[in-house]
Scaffold this active site. Sequence first.
Site, PDB file in Angstrom:
ATOM      1  N   LYS A 126       0.855  -1.198   0.000  1.00 22.10           N
ATOM      2  CA  LYS A 126       0.000   0.000   0.000  1.00 22.10           C
ATOM      3  C   LYS A 126       0.892   1.248   0.000  1.00 22.10           C
ATOM      4  CE  LYS A 126      -3.190  -3.028   0.638  1.00 22.10           C
ATOM      5  NZ  LYS A 126      -4.458  -3.422   0.200  1.00 22.10           N
TER       6      LYS A 126
HETATM    7  C1  LIG Z   1      -5.216  -4.559   1.017  1.00 23.14           C
HETATM    8  C2  LIG Z   1      -6.700  -4.436   1.054  1.00 23.14           C
HETATM    9  C3  LIG Z   1      -7.476  -4.901   2.133  1.00 23.14           C
HETATM   10  C4  LIG Z   1      -6.916  -5.756   3.228  1.00 23.14           C
HETATM   11  O1  LIG Z   1      -5.844  -5.266   3.882  1.00 23.14           O
HETATM   12  P1  LIG Z   1      -4.829  -6.274   4.635  1.00 23.14           P
HETATM   13  O2  LIG Z   1      -3.998  -5.334   5.445  1.00 23.14           O
HETATM   14  O3  LIG Z   1      -4.061  -7.000   3.594  1.00 23.14           O
HETATM   15  O4  LIG Z   1      -5.634  -7.179   5.499  1.00 23.14           O
HETATM   16  C5  LIG Z   1      -8.828  -4.664   2.123  1.00 23.14           C
HETATM   17  N1  LIG Z   1      -9.419  -4.008   1.113  1.00 23.14           N
HETATM   18  C6  LIG Z   1      -8.729  -3.551   0.051  1.00 23.14           C
HETATM   19  C7  LIG Z   1      -9.445  -2.826  -1.033  1.00 23.14           C
HETATM   20  C8  LIG Z   1      -7.349  -3.779  -0.020  1.00 23.14           C
HETATM   21  O5  LIG Z   1      -6.674  -3.346  -1.091  1.00 23.14           O
END
Ligand SMILES: *Cc1c(COP(=O)(O)O)cnc(C)c1O
Length: 368
Positions: free
Chosen positions: A186
């Site tokens: 992210k």
């Molecule tokens: C990455 C992501 C998540 C989940 O996050 P994690 O930290 O991997 O559990 C949920 N929703 C979206 C749209 C994502 O891109």
Amino acid sequence: MAVPLLDLTRQYAYLKPEMDKAVLAVLTHGKFILGPEVTRFENEAATYCRTKYALGVASGTDALMVALHACGVGPGDEVITTNFSFFASAGVISRLGATPVFVDIDPLSYNIDPSAIETAITPKTKAIMPVHLFGQMADMDPIMAIARKHNLKVVEDAAQSIGSEYRGRPAGSIGNIGCFSFFPSKNLGAGGDGGLITTDDEHLYNLCKILREHGQQPQYYHRIVGYNSRLDTIQAAILSVKLPYLRQWSEKRIEHADRYDREFAGVKGLTTPKRMPYTTFHIYNQYTLASPKRDAMMAGLRKAGIGCAIYYPVPFHKQECFAYLGYKPDQFPHSTKAGNEVFSIPVYPEMTEAEQTEVITTVKALLA
Ligand SMILES: *Cc1c(COP(=O)(O)O)cnc(C)c1O
């Protein structure tokens, strides 16, 4: 020249002295669970997201679980969400015993189509969960208007959109609760898993805070059954080092996106991602192209050593685990088309001009 889809080692090389110091400080003081770095980061994150409260949890998925739970979502309820996202957006609804209700996307933004939400509402609907996909927020004004009219909660899945803005308002500050992820890919990535909940609602904040520690209040007294989901102190320390750079990193991504937009404008067989008029700050977690020749394009890019990936190939209504919901395969044409045609190319801030030139030249050559 090979160009990776993402290279996290460059960010660490840039921040090494600060990062090492922050991590070693935690190892030295030993307050590994909810140490002082967690509170510090929560305060910084609340300021960044312009909300009253922020609460660290163990992942973005857990942020969504805890948020929906705090909004009262449980067995028998329905939650409306987009049909096109990372699996967690729908998975958490099911894991709470509720029913995910899918809505097709606006083909220009890839985000939930607000005009399709109202017909999906039933007496069982409890909440709407828009996802701000690829770094661009969903069209929040009509979504909030529908939620007010039908007395529904809104939980923003802002996992891919920390710092993005809709008509000047940041992700996670418009709905009842915002949910963020610090998964390393992210825009603000931890050194492992991490997540965050934002809200202006003191009651929801307190409830989420109790839920993240087994539902206890005070310690060892449980009115509700909660989770074990805290942001690690070491992760919070890493995130505090990175947060001051986040805005400039996102601006670098925008620069790269602008160059791609210019270079790919008018290229036949290629659709560039649209920046919607209501988007005042797009953070480009992904730069996502679409092409009917997607699979051949991807094969060509891989052969040339250029990182690329499909986010996401299978819309929710076609996932095997959701077959029980009884959707028809042709029910959501826009998300199905997106699943067949989208692919994302490198847009990370540290990508060099020469690397981006290589990506551009290769994409164009493959379509010529
Ligand atoms: C990455 C992501 C998540 C989940 O996050 P994690 O930290 O991997 O559990 C949920 N929703 C979206 C749209 C994502 O891109």
